[in-house]
Each structure stands twice: as C-alpha cells, then as structure tokens.
Scaffold this motif. Structure first.
Motif, short mmCIF file in Angstrom:
data_model
loop_
_atom_site.label_atom_id
_atom_site.label_comp_id
_atom_site.label_asym_id
_atom_site.label_seq_id
_atom_site.Cartn_x
_atom_site.Cartn_y
_atom_site.Cartn_z
N TRP A 176 -8.84 9.20 4.25
CA TRP A 176 -8.22 10.03 5.28
C TRP A 176 -9.16 11.20 5.56
CZ3 TRP A 176 -2.43 9.61 5.73
CH2 TRP A 176 -1.96 10.27 6.88
N LEU A 227 0.59 4.19 0.54
CA LEU A 227 0.39 5.15 1.62
C LEU A 227 1.10 4.75 2.91
CD1 LEU A 227 -1.02 7.73 2.61
CD2 LEU A 227 -2.98 6.31 3.23
N SER A 268 -7.12 7.41 -1.59
CA SER A 268 -6.11 6.82 -2.47
C SER A 268 -6.29 5.31 -2.52
CB SER A 268 -4.69 7.19 -2.02
OG SER A 268 -4.42 6.66 -0.73
N GLU A 269 -5.73 4.72 -3.56
CA GLU A 269 -5.81 3.27 -3.73
C GLU A 269 -4.55 2.62 -3.22
OE1 GLU A 269 -8.48 1.52 -4.78
OE2 GLU A 269 -9.50 3.45 -4.84
N ASN A 314 0.88 -1.16 0.00
CA ASN A 314 0.00 0.00 0.00
C ASN A 314 0.92 1.21 0.00
OD1 ASN A 314 -1.72 2.15 0.61
ND2 ASN A 314 -3.01 0.90 1.93
N THR A 329 -8.53 0.47 0.04
CA THR A 329 -8.82 1.84 -0.36
C THR A 329 -8.62 2.70 0.87
OG1 THR A 329 -10.44 1.11 -1.99
CG2 THR A 329 -10.58 3.41 -1.26
N ASN A 330 -7.78 3.72 0.76
CA ASN A 330 -7.42 4.56 1.90
C ASN A 330 -8.31 5.79 1.96
OD1 ASN A 330 -5.03 2.86 2.26
ND2 ASN A 330 -4.22 3.92 0.48
N GLY A 353 -8.24 13.05 2.01
CA GLY A 353 -7.76 12.38 0.82
C GLY A 353 -8.32 10.97 0.67
#
Length: 180
Positions: free
Chosen positions: A175, A35, A166-167, A33, A172-173, A164
């Motif tokens: 935030w 992130l 993100s992938e 990931n 799936t993130n 945010g």
C-alpha cells in the motif's frame, strides 16, 4: 474527504490482466486475504474504466460473476466512457468526463475511498493529480504479457511513499501514498 485509491491484483512481472484483458489467471489466486474485507469496508464508490467494466471477470461462470469484488461490495459505480450505452445499467452511472466522474464518485463515496478499477483510468487520475493512493496485491505468478499495472510510455517517474505491507494468501499487499 474521500480519497482516490487504485487497487489491483498484479502478477510479479507487473500485469493486472493477461493478453486481451484476460482475467482467468486470477481465478486460482482468489484465496483469503485478510486485507480485502477491510478494503471493501472502506470503499464508498467505484470509478471503473469502460474496458474493465465490459471486460473479463475472474468469477466467470460463478454466481459472483459481474459483481464488484466477487459480490463482496455493492454501491455506486461510475464508469468512465466515451460511449455510454443507450440502455441504462442498474446501479451504474456512465460519465464521459474524468473531472466530472471524480467529483461525482467522491460525493457518492461519503468520505470513504473511491476505488479505481482499471489501469487506464488510474493513469488518467495520476496525470490529473487526483490519485491519492495505490494498493497492489502481488500474486506469485508471472504472466509474461498483458495489461500492465501502470503503462505510460515516455511518462514521468512517480514517487510513492509506503503506507503498509501485509501478507495475504497467496498475495503480498503493498500500500502506497502518491508522493506530492
């Protein structure tokens, strides 16, 4: 000034651990990931709940067992507990008061995030008005039961502002900033 961040991997149906705190569900989803390395680099200290500290580990049986972020992070850890152990644990400070734990963790974080690990400690921080942000890595599985990301029967609605999306792989993130 250090911010308080609650981060967790969560099933689509809202659980961060299975029944009894079982974390084995996450083992098959510990893929790359992008992130996570950024997150780890932004953490200066951990504030951990006692049940989480003494609980299950998705890295059980591997060299990463018992290490924060599977060994990807090291630094000061503060465990909030009513019953500190008689024997010290290396690199861990046991604290019995939430306000003291937050103050000490923020001071140790040196301007970086204090990452909260544990649903109950995150709930306490939210109730105390000290939780700044929430990062949820949603994993494509439904557990059906277990420890919820946030559980406060009868609690008030908490507004969040998206910071945010993100992938990761496979997560799936999401935030968020806690709305004032």
């Amino acid at each position: 000034m250090s911010k308080m961040l609650y981060s967790a991997a969560m099933s689509v149906d809202g659980f961060i651990a299975g029944p009894g705190g079982d974390m084995s569900w996450l083992t098959g989803y510990l893929g790359p990931n992008p992130l996570v390395p950024e997150l780890i680099a932004s953490i200066g200290a951990l504030l951990v709940g006692n049940r989480t500290f003494r609980g299950d580990d998705p890295h059980r049986g591997t060299p990463a067992e018992g290490k924060a972020f599977g060994g990807g992070w090291s630094g000061p850890q503060f465990v909030l507990t009513h019953n500190p152990p008689a024997t010290p644990v290396r690199d861990v400070t046991f604290v019995t008061d939430l306000g003291d734990a937050v103050s000490r963790a923020k001071a140790a974080a040196g301007g970086k995030y204090v990452n909260i690990i544990g649903a109950d400690v995150a709930r306490q921080c939210l109730e105390a008005g000290v939780l700044d942000e929430v990062l949820v890595m949603v994993v494509p599985v439904m557990l059906g039961d277990g420890v919820r990301l946030f559980d406060h029967p009868g609690g008030a609605t908490v507004g969040l502002e998206r910071v945010g999306v993100s992938e990761g792989s496979p997560a799936t993130n999401l935030w968020y900033r806690v709305a004032g």
